[in-house]
Scaffold this motif. Sequence first.
Motif, PDB file in Angstrom:
ATOM      1  N   LEU A 131      -6.798  -4.764   6.248  1.00  0.00           N
ATOM      2  CA  LEU A 131      -7.498  -3.899   5.200  1.00  0.00           C
ATOM      3  C   LEU A 131      -8.843  -3.489   5.416  1.00  0.00           C
ATOM      4  CD1 LEU A 131      -6.287  -5.322   1.949  1.00  0.00           C
ATOM      5  CD2 LEU A 131      -5.314  -3.462   3.341  1.00  0.00           C
ATOM      6  N   ARG A 175       0.996  -4.498   4.235  1.00  0.00           N
ATOM      7  CA  ARG A 175      -0.228  -4.878   5.400  1.00  0.00           C
ATOM      8  C   ARG A 175      -0.404  -6.079   5.115  1.00  0.00           C
ATOM      9  NH1 ARG A 175       1.649  -0.389   6.967  1.00  0.00           N
ATOM     10  NH2 ARG A 175       0.412   1.428   7.401  1.00  0.00           N
ATOM     11  N   THR A 219      -3.436   9.741   1.023  1.00  0.00           N
ATOM     12  CA  THR A 219      -3.472   8.785   1.808  1.00  0.00           C
ATOM     13  C   THR A 219      -2.740   9.177   3.168  1.00  0.00           C
ATOM     14  OG1 THR A 219      -3.526   6.898   0.119  1.00  0.00           O
ATOM     15  CG2 THR A 219      -3.041   6.221   2.231  1.00  0.00           C
ATOM     16  N   THR A 277     -13.201  -2.375   2.107  1.00  0.00           N
ATOM     17  CA  THR A 277     -12.485  -2.050   0.817  1.00  0.00           C
ATOM     18  C   THR A 277     -13.331  -1.652  -0.332  1.00  0.00           C
ATOM     19  OG1 THR A 277     -10.781  -3.402   1.479  1.00  0.00           O
ATOM     20  CG2 THR A 277     -10.471  -2.491  -0.504  1.00  0.00           C
ATOM     21  N   THR A 314      -4.703   9.654   6.805  1.00  0.00           N
ATOM     22  CA  THR A 314      -4.662   8.702   8.221  1.00  0.00           C
ATOM     23  C   THR A 314      -3.609   9.318   9.085  1.00  0.00           C
ATOM     24  OG1 THR A 314      -2.544   7.885   6.926  1.00  0.00           O
ATOM     25  CG2 THR A 314      -4.825   6.477   6.645  1.00  0.00           C
ATOM     26  N   ARG A 374     -12.341   1.087   5.210  1.00  0.00           N
ATOM     27  CA  ARG A 374     -10.722   1.165   5.938  1.00  0.00           C
ATOM     28  C   ARG A 374      -9.776   1.212   4.765  1.00  0.00           C
ATOM     29  NH1 ARG A 374     -13.473   3.093   8.980  1.00  0.00           N
ATOM     30  NH2 ARG A 374     -13.613   2.513  11.064  1.00  0.00           N
ATOM     31  N   THR A 375     -10.041   0.693   3.425  1.00  0.00           N
ATOM     32  CA  THR A 375      -9.083   0.718   2.379  1.00  0.00           C
ATOM     33  C   THR A 375      -9.728   1.428   1.075  1.00  0.00           C
ATOM     34  OG1 THR A 375      -7.966  -0.945   3.618  1.00  0.00           O
ATOM     35  CG2 THR A 375      -7.713  -0.827   1.108  1.00  0.00           C
ATOM     36  N   THR A 407       1.026  -1.065   0.010  1.00  0.00           N
ATOM     37  CA  THR A 407       0.051   0.093  -0.092  1.00  0.00           C
ATOM     38  C   THR A 407       0.797   1.202   0.133  1.00  0.00           C
ATOM     39  OG1 THR A 407      -0.138   0.364   2.613  1.00  0.00           O
ATOM     40  CG2 THR A 407      -1.707  -1.332   1.301  1.00  0.00           C
ATOM     41  N   HIS A 437     -14.311   6.704   6.023  1.00  0.00           N
ATOM     42  CA  HIS A 437     -13.708   6.353   7.238  1.00  0.00           C
ATOM     43  C   HIS A 437     -14.745   6.192   8.415  1.00  0.00           C
ATOM     44  CE1 HIS A 437     -11.622   5.650  11.240  1.00  0.00           C
ATOM     45  NE2 HIS A 437     -10.743   4.774  10.061  1.00  0.00           N
TER      46      HIS A 437
END
Length: 93
Positions: free
Chosen positions: A16, A11, A87, A19, A91, A63-64, A6, A58
């Motif tokens: 993940l 990860r 990204t 998604t 985060t 989450r992905t 990623t 989120h």
Amino acid sequence: MTQVQTCLGPRDPDELGTTLIHEHVFVRSPELDLNLPDPEWVEAEAVERAVSGFHRLHDLGVRTVLGLTVSSCCAWGTSTGWCCRTTRRSTAG
């Protein structure tokens, strides 16, 4: 265990979570940018909108995000950079 590469590094797949697998976060064309520039494109503003959108996702449990991009932009290298910067920003903290 197999890992997924990623923007934030490798990860484990179980990290993940929910998604979205086919998202075009930024769509740009180097040819158009050179020959017919978009006067409304401001990179910093586009990144801010994307970060805001990622925060909303989120909050909804996503989450992905698998961000796809136009192949010519990948070759150009900038779209991948925008996605990784977005990204990291979304985060942080």
